[in-house]
Structures are given as C-alpha cells and as structure tokens.
Motif scaffolding. Structure first.
Motif, short mmCIF file in Angstrom:
data_model
loop_
_atom_site.label_atom_id
_atom_site.label_comp_id
_atom_site.label_asym_id
_atom_site.label_seq_id
_atom_site.Cartn_x
_atom_site.Cartn_y
_atom_site.Cartn_z
N PHE A 257 39.04 46.51 45.52
CA PHE A 257 39.95 45.62 46.23
C PHE A 257 39.25 44.61 47.14
O PHE A 257 39.55 43.42 47.11
CB PHE A 257 40.94 46.44 47.06
CG PHE A 257 41.95 47.17 46.24
CD1 PHE A 257 43.07 46.51 45.76
CD2 PHE A 257 41.79 48.51 45.92
CE1 PHE A 257 44.02 47.17 45.00
CE2 PHE A 257 42.73 49.18 45.16
CZ PHE A 257 43.85 48.51 44.70
N ASP B 251 37.38 41.59 45.44
CA ASP B 251 38.08 40.79 44.46
C ASP B 251 38.88 39.69 45.15
O ASP B 251 39.81 39.99 45.91
CB ASP B 251 39.01 41.72 43.66
CG ASP B 251 39.67 40.99 42.50
OD1 ASP B 251 39.61 39.76 42.47
OD2 ASP B 251 40.25 41.68 41.64
N GLU C 113 41.16 37.90 44.16
CA GLU C 113 42.58 37.98 43.81
C GLU C 113 43.34 38.90 44.77
O GLU C 113 44.53 38.73 44.98
CB GLU C 113 42.75 38.55 42.39
CG GLU C 113 42.24 37.64 41.31
CD GLU C 113 43.12 36.42 41.16
OE1 GLU C 113 44.35 36.59 41.09
OE2 GLU C 113 42.58 35.30 41.12
N TRP C 114 42.67 39.90 45.29
CA TRP C 114 43.35 40.91 46.10
C TRP C 114 43.34 40.58 47.58
O TRP C 114 43.98 41.28 48.37
CB TRP C 114 42.73 42.29 45.88
CG TRP C 114 43.31 42.93 44.67
CD1 TRP C 114 42.76 43.03 43.42
CD2 TRP C 114 44.60 43.55 44.58
NE1 TRP C 114 43.62 43.66 42.57
CE2 TRP C 114 44.76 44.00 43.25
CE3 TRP C 114 45.64 43.78 45.50
CZ2 TRP C 114 45.91 44.64 42.82
CZ3 TRP C 114 46.78 44.42 45.07
CH2 TRP C 114 46.92 44.85 43.74
N ASN D 35 34.70 38.07 48.41
CA ASN D 35 36.04 37.47 48.36
C ASN D 35 36.14 36.13 49.10
O ASN D 35 37.23 35.62 49.31
CB ASN D 35 37.10 38.46 48.86
CG ASN D 35 36.96 38.81 50.33
OD1 ASN D 35 36.32 38.10 51.08
ND2 ASN D 35 37.57 39.90 50.73
#
Lengths: 312, 325
Positions: B178, B181, B183-184, B270
């Motif tokens: 998580f 990433d 996206e998360w 991230n």
C-alpha cells in the motif's frame, strides 16, 4: 376556508397510498441507522483494539495472521525494550516539559489578551481585533517564519517549539466571547465603585468566573502540544531535545527501530525485525495512553470548544 | 482549531458617560490613560502578534528578492517575479498543482458530507445513552496524533505483517504494498482522514441541530411525517447556513489542507501522487535552503487560496445569504 381542505385531502390520500410504507418507515430507519452507526463504531474501535492486543502478542503469530480478537502468545518483551530505550524515555520527558510550559504560556497570553479585547470601553479595541483577525487570512509562510525564528536565535531551544504557534486567533475569539458573556459590565462597575482597578478586577473577579474557559483552553493546548511534531522537526536539530512525537515518527514511519538493534546474523536480523514491529505497536499505546487517561475530562471540554466555535 | 470565523466586530456602543463632541478629544486621551492596565494585559498578545505573525508577513518579501542571510529580509537585491516564473515554468509545476488539487478536492467531496450524515442520524437516535456512547466512540480518534495515525497506517497496511494484507491473503488475493503504490496514496489519505476527523466535525452540526426549534418537529410528526421526511424538510434546511460557512472555509483552505499528514505519508515510491505544493516548499526551502524560491511558491499558494476563499464566499453570499463576512 376552503383552501385548507386541499392539502388535507392530499395528505390523507398520501396516507392511504403509502399507508404501509409510512408505517414501517420509522422502524426501518431506526434499524438501518443504528446498524450503520454500530458499523462505524466498530471501524473506529477495532484498529485501536488491534494495536493494543498486537503490542502484547507474539510477533510471529501476528505476521501469520493469527491475532484477531485476543492476544496470542502473550509477551511483554516489546514494552521491556521500549522502557529501556533512552530516546523514548527522553522524548516522553521532553514532551511533558514542552506541553507543560507551552500550555502555561499559551493560556496566560490568551486569557490576558482575550480579557482586554472583551472590554468594550478600551480605546482602540476594534483596531486590535482587526490586527488579530487579519492573521487568520494572511500568513507569512513557512520559510519567512523559519527565518524569523532563526534570527531570534531560538533554533534548538524549547521556545522554538512553544512560541511560534502559541496563540491561535481562533482561541482568542472564543476567550473574548466567553468574557463578554460571562463577566457583565455591571459587575465591573460595582467593583470599580468598591475601588478595584482593572488588574484587581481581572485577577480577583473575572478569572474565578472563567474556570470553564480556563479548563477548555488548558485541555485544547495540552492535546495540541502533546501531539505536535512539525515545529520540533523544523526547529530542533539536537536529538536529545526531540519530543515524543518526533521520536515516534523516526521509529514508526522512518523505521529506525530495527537499525539500532543487533543485526549480526540473518537470524537475529529477522528477530530484530519482529521485535521492531512489536516495539512499534507498544509505542503507539504508550504515546496515546496519557491522552486516553484524561479522555473523559478532555471530551467534555472538546465538545464545548467545538460548539462554542461553531455557534459564534 | 480554526474553523469558522466572524470577521465583523460589533460596532462600539457609545458609552453612557460620553461627554459629547466638544470635549471628546480630551476625554479620549484621558480614557486611553485610564485604560493603561488593559493595555498591559493586551501587551503580551500584541508582542506575540508582531513578532510571530507580522514580522514573517513582512519577511515574505524575500519571494521578490534573492535572499542572502547576511543582508536580512530587506537588504537583499530585488529580482521581481523571477522566482515565480521559475516555478511556473518548472517541470514539476503541473504535477504539484494537479496533486494538490486532486487530493484536496476529492478529499473534500468525500469527507465533507460524512459528518453531516452522521450528525443527522445521531440526532435521530431514540436512546440518549446509545447516542452518548456513539458520540464518544466517533470522536475518540481526534485525540490521537497525526504521527500515530500515520504510524498505524504503516503498521496495519504493511505488506509483510499488516492485518489488512493478512485478510487479503486469507481471502486468496495477492498482498498489496500500500505505502509504495502511488495508486493507493489518495484512498489511504482520505480514508484515514475521515476515520480520524468525521466524528469531531460532527459535533458542530449536532450543535446546529439542537438549535432547531423542536416545535417544528412536533408539528411535522402530527402531520404524519416520518423521520426521513423530517430530516429532509426540517433538519437539512435548518443546518444549511452552518454547512455553507464550513464549506466556504474548506474551499478556502483547499491548497493548505493536511500538509503534515501528507508529508508523513510520503515514501520515495508514492511521490508521484503524494508530492504537493506545501511539501515541496518545505523540501526546497528548508532542506535545500532555497529560501527565496520556496517563499515564492508558498506565496503563490497563499494567493490561490485567498482567491478561492473570496470567490466562494461571494458565491455563497449570493446563493443563500450566509457568508463569512
């Protein structure tokens, strides 16, 4: 009075048409909403509960996903390591100091200033009020503030953590409103006739009347100072001065816990990793417990603060 | 704790002892002298204000200069808008702006209605004790520090030992990294924000709801309105002014929200979605000592904020007569 019959008729036909629906509407509403709220409550409590049971469970069992409702393989190893950790103990002490002094400074300034601003007979009151309110909308920015603190020679001192954010205009407005509504001008006039000057009146009459405000401000600032880390991160370089939250950040988020432990062989590295996880769970508990202990008292004042703020 | 504000201060009522226009000047000087003790009480606050609020505002001019520590705020040479141009033309500009706006607008759209819905439901609960219990539980996370909340995210969502990935693996899915990433980042940031703050924001709406005249509800009950209808026709219109003000304020802060938390949740992996203007200001300014450049970015950010605040306040004023000023 013929006009009133039209809506009446309409509503009774509505009753007939939706009779069944409207009869079950409220029970359904209750069941759905209570269910939703219980779900929300569980979503809030469970992560916190999990942290607590994880802090006393065998790290291997946590990693295997065997810890759900009760601690498995009970151990206090995490806490033992934790309380032997100098950085954490020192951070705890520093946080106590910063929180104590900071709260004292903030609350004193807010009470004095708030009282003065509540006095409608003080010449220039509106001017000073505007001076404060402007700062809610304009701000010099992080960089300029940092340079000011540096120019004042406050870097690496306790005062850099305490002073730059000591007075929130929002709290000042709450204090002013409180004095305005709870210390009536008649009372002051009576005291003046008895020969009390402004200082005397403020300390002997106004302050004792504002105990709820003092408690509210103290609670707000205790929580704020205890939880803050950012000013400490910017203004302090000396690790021995770090408050608890900054120590926490370094361990929890930057993961330096395992690095400080013995990592001689792969086996012990893995062990250190696991112990590191255990320490992290424990740290969350240790840093949050002081606030949870005063939570019942805190809660009352927090609600009051939010409500005062909202309805002003 | 800055939420709503009233910028209007009540006009000073003329004192009953006002001696009239002819002797006004003399009496004003006298009343200033007589109030010296009040000024002494005001003094700490004013000194604080001048040093920690107005001095940095004055210092913000380094955004238009090439700041040199030896020369101070006013001694360094003027360079005009050079730093602003450099930022706007820099390759990060678009990403920073997009990230800042997405995190905060999506966050606002998701997080803003939640406390309102909670308050409306909690307000209708039949049992006082259950109401109290739910309230206490809902706002307990607001006492927890940002550091601890982010620490909890790192622990619970950890790929190797986090409980979330344990659930995923047990249900046959692949574990997700998580925090690494991009996206998360947004779902986790916004989700944890709701988790921590919705209960506390709810208090404000609950307070507004208790201010609604109970006889309205009584009358509606007599007319056979069910709970849902009463919420729709009485509660929601009743709290609309508070909702508007809080919404305007939230919009006005769209470039400022959550800097500390975003910074804590950043990992090198991230950054693509987690680098926002404010974190960039911190890095460029304090970590790389480009004082003037990052002061300019900060100022750019504040100006955008102010424009948004003023615009939306104007819109709100036109729309339903409730505004900040």
């Amino acid at each position: 009075m013929t006009t009133t019959s039209a809506p009446l008729a309409a509503s009774s036909s509505f009753e007939k048409r939706d009779g069944f629906l409207s009869r079950i509407a409220d029970p359904t509403f209750n069941i759905v909403t209570v269910g939703l709220l219980l779900l929300a409550a569980a979503a809030i409590i469970y992560p916190l509960y999990f942290i607590v049971i994880a802090s006393v469970s065998d790290p291997n069992l946590i990693a295997q996903g065997k810890v759900w409702l009760f601690p498995q393989g009970f151990t206090l190893e995490g806490y033992e390591t934790l309380f032997k950790n100098d950085a954490l103990v020192r951070g705890f002490g520093n946080s106590l100091l910063y929180t104590g002094v900071g709260t004292l400074v903030s609350v004193s300034i807010i009470l004095c200033t708030g009282y003065a601003l509540s006095r409608r007979d003080m010449p220039g009151r509106n001017f000073f009020m505007i001076l404060f309110i402007i700062t809610m909308f304009f701000d010099g920015g992080l960089i300029a503030r940092y340079l000011v603190v540096r120019d004042l020679g406050l870097l690496n001192t306790m005062w850099a953590v305490i002073l730059p954010g000591a007075v929130g205009v929002w709290n000042l407005i709450i204090a002013r409103t409180f004095f305005e509504t709870n210390v009536p001008a008649e009372l002051r006039e009576a005291a003046q006739i008895d020969g009390a000057n402004d200082f005397r009146f403020f300390f002997k009459v106004a302050l004792p009347l504002t105990k709820p405000l003092i408690a509210l401000m103290a609670m707000t600032h205790i929580v704020a100072y205890w939880n803050s880390y950012f000013d400490a991160m910017i203004y302090l370089n000396d690790e021995s001065m770090y408050p608890l939250q900054l120590v926490l950040r370094n361990v929890l988020i930057q993961s330096q816990a395992s690095a400080s432990l013995d990592t001689g062989s792969i086996d012990s590295y893995a062990a250190a990793q696991r112990l590191g996880e255990l320490i992290k769970y424990g740290m969350i508990v240790v840093s949050t417990v002081p606030l949870l202990i005063i939570f019942p008292f805190l809660q009352k004042y927090f609600v009051k603060g939010a409500t005062l703020g909202a309805l002003k | 704790m800055t939420s709503i504000s009233t910028t209007t201060t009540a006009p000073e009522p003329t004192s009953a002892l006002d001696p009239g226009p002819t002797r006004r000047r003399v009496s004003r000087r006298r009343s200033i002298l007589r109030s010296w003790q009040l000024y002494v009480l005001l003094l700490p606050g004013i000194i604080y204000l001048l040093i920690f609020k107005y001095w940095p505002m004055y210092g913000a001019q380094i955004a238009f200069r090439n700041y040199n520590p030896a020369d101070g705020f006013t001694g360094s040479p003027w360079v005009g808008l050079q730093h602003f141009e450099r930022f706007i033309n820099s390759f990060q500009f678009r990403d920073l702006l997009v990230n800042t706006l997405t995190i905060n607008t999506v966050g606002l759209l998701v997080a803003f209605p939640v406390p309102i819905i909670l308050a409306l439901i909690v307000n209708q609960l039949p049992s006082e004790r259950f109401k109290k219990f739910i309230q206490t539980v809902l706002y307990s996370p607001s006492f927890i520090s940002v550091v601890v909340v982010v620490g909890m995210i790192f622990l619970l969502f950890s790929p190797s030992s986090g409980i979330v990935n344990n659930v995923l693996t047990l249900s046959g899915a692949e574990p997700v990294f998580f925090m690494g990433d991009p996206e998360w980042f947004r779902p986790l940031y916004i989700g944890s924000d709701v988790w921590q703050n919705a209960g506390f924001s709810m208090i404000i709406y609950l307070a507004a709801l208790t201010a609604i005249d109970p006889s309205l509800h009584e009358a509606a009950k007599m007319d056979g309105a069910n709970k849902f209808r009463r919420i729709w026709h009485i509660d929601i219109p009743g709290i609309l002014p508070v909702v508007t003000i809080l919404f305007v304020l939230a919009i006005g802060n769209i470039f400022n929200l959550g800097f500390e938390k975003v910074y804590l949740m950043q990992t090198p992996l991230n950054l693509e979605t987690s680098e926002i203007i404010n974190t960039y200001v911190y890095k460029a300014g304090l970590q790389q000592a480009q004082f003037s450049y990052s002061a300019a970015i900060g100022l750019f950010n504040s100006v955008l904020n102010l424009i948004l605040l003023v615009t939306f306040n104007y819109v709100a004023k036109k729309a339903n007569q409730s505004s900040l000023w």
